[in-house]
Structure formats: structure tokens, C-alpha cells
Design a protein around this motif. Structure first.
Motif, mmCIF file in Angstrom:
data_model
loop_
_atom_site.group_PDB
_atom_site.id
_atom_site.type_symbol
_atom_site.label_atom_id
_atom_site.label_comp_id
_atom_site.label_asym_id
_atom_site.label_seq_id
_atom_site.Cartn_x
_atom_site.Cartn_y
_atom_site.Cartn_z
ATOM 1 N N LEU A 67 -5.643 12.528 -5.016
ATOM 2 C CA LEU A 67 -5.984 11.205 -5.547
ATOM 3 C C LEU A 67 -5.028 10.823 -6.669
ATOM 4 O O LEU A 67 -4.484 9.723 -6.699
ATOM 5 C CB LEU A 67 -7.427 11.193 -6.049
ATOM 6 C CG LEU A 67 -7.887 9.930 -6.764
ATOM 7 C CD1 LEU A 67 -8.032 8.777 -5.787
ATOM 8 C CD2 LEU A 67 -9.194 10.179 -7.477
ATOM 9 N N SER A 68 -4.800 11.737 -7.568
ATOM 10 C CA SER A 68 -3.888 11.495 -8.682
ATOM 11 C C SER A 68 -2.461 11.245 -8.184
ATOM 12 O O SER A 68 -1.787 10.333 -8.657
ATOM 13 C CB SER A 68 -3.914 12.689 -9.638
ATOM 14 O OG SER A 68 -3.026 12.485 -10.695
ATOM 15 N N GLU A 69 -2.022 12.035 -7.237
ATOM 16 C CA GLU A 69 -0.679 11.893 -6.668
ATOM 17 C C GLU A 69 -0.508 10.515 -6.012
ATOM 18 O O GLU A 69 0.495 9.843 -6.207
ATOM 19 C CB GLU A 69 -0.437 12.999 -5.640
ATOM 20 C CG GLU A 69 0.833 12.864 -4.836
ATOM 21 C CD GLU A 69 2.100 13.179 -5.593
ATOM 22 O OE1 GLU A 69 3.171 12.711 -5.160
ATOM 23 O OE2 GLU A 69 2.033 13.888 -6.614
ATOM 24 N N LEU A 70 -1.491 10.121 -5.244
ATOM 25 C CA LEU A 70 -1.417 8.830 -4.555
ATOM 26 C C LEU A 70 -1.449 7.670 -5.545
ATOM 27 O O LEU A 70 -0.652 6.737 -5.440
ATOM 28 C CB LEU A 70 -2.564 8.694 -3.549
ATOM 29 C CG LEU A 70 -2.466 9.582 -2.319
ATOM 30 C CD1 LEU A 70 -3.756 9.536 -1.530
ATOM 31 C CD2 LEU A 70 -1.290 9.182 -1.460
ATOM 32 N N ALA A 71 -2.374 7.723 -6.471
ATOM 33 C CA ALA A 71 -2.517 6.632 -7.436
ATOM 34 C C ALA A 71 -1.299 6.502 -8.339
ATOM 35 O O ALA A 71 -0.886 5.393 -8.685
ATOM 36 C CB ALA A 71 -3.777 6.835 -8.265
ATOM 37 N N SER A 72 -0.709 7.636 -8.697
ATOM 38 C CA SER A 72 0.399 7.604 -9.656
ATOM 39 C C SER A 72 1.775 7.428 -9.022
ATOM 40 O O SER A 72 2.633 6.761 -9.597
ATOM 41 C CB SER A 72 0.414 8.898 -10.469
ATOM 42 O OG SER A 72 -0.789 9.034 -11.189
ATOM 43 N N PHE A 73 1.976 8.026 -7.858
ATOM 44 C CA PHE A 73 3.338 8.077 -7.322
ATOM 45 C C PHE A 73 3.508 7.452 -5.935
ATOM 46 O O PHE A 73 4.393 6.632 -5.741
ATOM 47 C CB PHE A 73 3.827 9.527 -7.277
ATOM 48 C CG PHE A 73 3.823 10.186 -8.623
ATOM 49 C CD1 PHE A 73 4.729 9.824 -9.606
ATOM 50 C CD2 PHE A 73 2.890 11.152 -8.929
ATOM 51 C CE1 PHE A 73 4.716 10.407 -10.853
ATOM 52 C CE2 PHE A 73 2.866 11.755 -10.181
ATOM 53 C CZ PHE A 73 3.784 11.385 -11.147
ATOM 54 N N LEU A 78 3.494 3.405 -0.199
ATOM 55 C CA LEU A 78 2.593 3.222 0.933
ATOM 56 C C LEU A 78 2.212 1.755 1.092
ATOM 57 O O LEU A 78 2.160 1.238 2.213
ATOM 58 C CB LEU A 78 1.338 4.086 0.760
ATOM 59 C CG LEU A 78 1.536 5.594 0.905
ATOM 60 C CD1 LEU A 78 0.314 6.337 0.395
ATOM 61 C CD2 LEU A 78 1.828 5.956 2.354
ATOM 62 N N LEU A 79 1.954 1.084 -0.010
ATOM 63 C CA LEU A 79 1.611 -0.332 0.031
ATOM 64 C C LEU A 79 2.765 -1.147 0.614
ATOM 65 O O LEU A 79 2.553 -2.007 1.471
ATOM 66 C CB LEU A 79 1.260 -0.848 -1.369
ATOM 67 C CG LEU A 79 0.969 -2.342 -1.465
ATOM 68 C CD1 LEU A 79 -0.225 -2.729 -0.603
ATOM 69 C CD2 LEU A 79 0.756 -2.730 -2.923
ATOM 70 N N GLN A 80 3.956 -0.864 0.178
ATOM 71 C CA GLN A 80 5.126 -1.590 0.679
ATOM 72 C C GLN A 80 5.281 -1.404 2.195
ATOM 73 O O GLN A 80 5.497 -2.374 2.922
ATOM 74 C CB GLN A 80 6.384 -1.116 -0.036
ATOM 75 C CG GLN A 80 7.637 -1.829 0.419
ATOM 76 C CD GLN A 80 8.873 -1.325 -0.300
ATOM 77 O OE1 GLN A 80 8.832 -0.360 -1.058
ATOM 78 N NE2 GLN A 80 9.985 -1.974 -0.062
ATOM 79 N N VAL A 81 5.110 -0.188 2.671
ATOM 80 C CA VAL A 81 5.271 0.087 4.098
ATOM 81 C C VAL A 81 4.173 -0.596 4.910
ATOM 82 O O VAL A 81 4.457 -1.223 5.937
ATOM 83 C CB VAL A 81 5.288 1.607 4.367
ATOM 84 C CG1 VAL A 81 5.265 1.900 5.855
ATOM 85 C CG2 VAL A 81 6.508 2.249 3.726
ATOM 86 N N ILE A 82 2.933 -0.504 4.467
ATOM 87 C CA ILE A 82 1.843 -1.116 5.238
ATOM 88 C C ILE A 82 1.969 -2.642 5.244
ATOM 89 O O ILE A 82 1.663 -3.290 6.248
ATOM 90 C CB ILE A 82 0.454 -0.644 4.758
ATOM 91 C CG1 ILE A 82 -0.575 -0.833 5.879
ATOM 92 C CG2 ILE A 82 0.011 -1.354 3.491
ATOM 93 C CD1 ILE A 82 -1.870 -0.097 5.670
ATOM 94 N N ARG A 83 2.453 -3.214 4.166
ATOM 95 C CA ARG A 83 2.636 -4.667 4.126
ATOM 96 C C ARG A 83 3.768 -5.110 5.039
ATOM 97 O O ARG A 83 3.692 -6.166 5.664
ATOM 98 C CB ARG A 83 2.889 -5.131 2.700
ATOM 99 C CG ARG A 83 1.637 -5.015 1.824
ATOM 100 C CD ARG A 83 1.879 -5.450 0.429
ATOM 101 N NE ARG A 83 1.984 -6.916 0.424
ATOM 102 C CZ ARG A 83 2.356 -7.621 -0.607
ATOM 103 N NH1 ARG A 83 2.663 -7.026 -1.743
ATOM 104 N NH2 ARG A 83 2.422 -8.931 -0.546
ATOM 105 N N GLN A 84 4.818 -4.293 5.148
ATOM 106 C CA GLN A 84 5.945 -4.628 6.022
ATOM 107 C C GLN A 84 5.573 -4.482 7.497
ATOM 108 O O GLN A 84 5.892 -5.343 8.312
ATOM 109 C CB GLN A 84 7.148 -3.736 5.721
ATOM 110 C CG GLN A 84 7.854 -4.074 4.448
ATOM 111 C CD GLN A 84 8.965 -3.089 4.116
ATOM 112 O OE1 GLN A 84 9.060 -2.016 4.700
ATOM 113 N NE2 GLN A 84 9.804 -3.450 3.164
ATOM 114 N N ARG A 85 4.906 -3.391 7.832
ATOM 115 C CA ARG A 85 4.589 -3.115 9.239
ATOM 116 C C ARG A 85 3.394 -3.908 9.757
ATOM 117 O O ARG A 85 3.309 -4.194 10.944
ATOM 118 C CB ARG A 85 4.305 -1.629 9.435
ATOM 119 C CG ARG A 85 5.519 -0.764 9.285
ATOM 120 C CD ARG A 85 5.189 0.658 9.652
ATOM 121 N NE ARG A 85 6.275 1.553 9.314
ATOM 122 C CZ ARG A 85 6.208 2.861 9.416
ATOM 123 N NH1 ARG A 85 5.105 3.443 9.856
ATOM 124 N NH2 ARG A 85 7.240 3.616 9.088
#
Length: 101
Positions: A67-73, A78-85
């Protein structure tokens, strides 16, 4: 149209789909498939899309270190990729939460 007149088939089908929740199930399946593609097999095994509301995708995460890894780094990438695809999903932000909370 009087109350006893038959409904056109298109209206009857639309009402049935809404009543039974078929559209919601389809969109949930599409969201889960999109997340698995973007996250990859290792990350997808430890996470799942929990809710999409008002452009915010909430992702349930199995453990606190991840959770910490995802939220921080990893979150912004991931957001950029999901928005593009998957631009039709209209995801503007990602939020991560611990599973079961």
C-alpha cells in the motif's frame, strides 16, 4: 402510450438490463480486466479494483508495505497508463486502501 400498450422491445430490454444490473456487472468486469492489464500479474495478484466513483478508482491492497509503495511511488505511473489505455473509463485519480478496511 396507454398503461396497457406493449412497450417497444428496445425500451423493454433497456429496462431489463437496468433492473437486473447487467450493465454494472459488465463495467465491473471491464474495470477488473483493465486493472489486471495495467498492474501486471504480480501486482494484480495482490490488488483488486474495489470501486470507481466520480473518477476515482479505489484499489484494495493486500498488505501495508505494498500500500505504501503504491501510494508513494507506483501510483502516478499506474494512473498514467490506465488513463492512456482506457480513456473511456474516465479515471482521474487512484486511491489505495488496505483490503478489509
Amino acid at each position: 402510450m396507454a398503461a396497457r400498450d406493449p412497450l417497444p422491445l428496445s425500451i423493454a430490454l433497456s429496462e431489463l438490463i437496468a433492473l437486473r444490473g447487467f450493465a454494472r456487472v459488465r463495467s465491473e468486469n471491464e474495470l477488473e480486466a483493465a486493472w489486471k492489464q495495467v498492474a501486471g500479474p504480480d501486482l494484480a495478484a495482490q490488488t483488486r479494483p474495489a470501486k470507481l466513483s466520480r473518477g476515482t478508482l479505489t484499489v484494495a491492497v493486500d498488505n501495508a508495505p505494498l500500500l505504501s509503495e503504491l501510494a508513494s511511488f507506483q501510483g502516478p505511473e499506474l494512473l498514467q497508463v490506465i488513463r492512456q489505455r482506457y480513456p473511456h473509463l474516465n479515471i482521474r485519480t487512484l486511491k489505495f486502501k488496505l483490503s478489509g478496511t
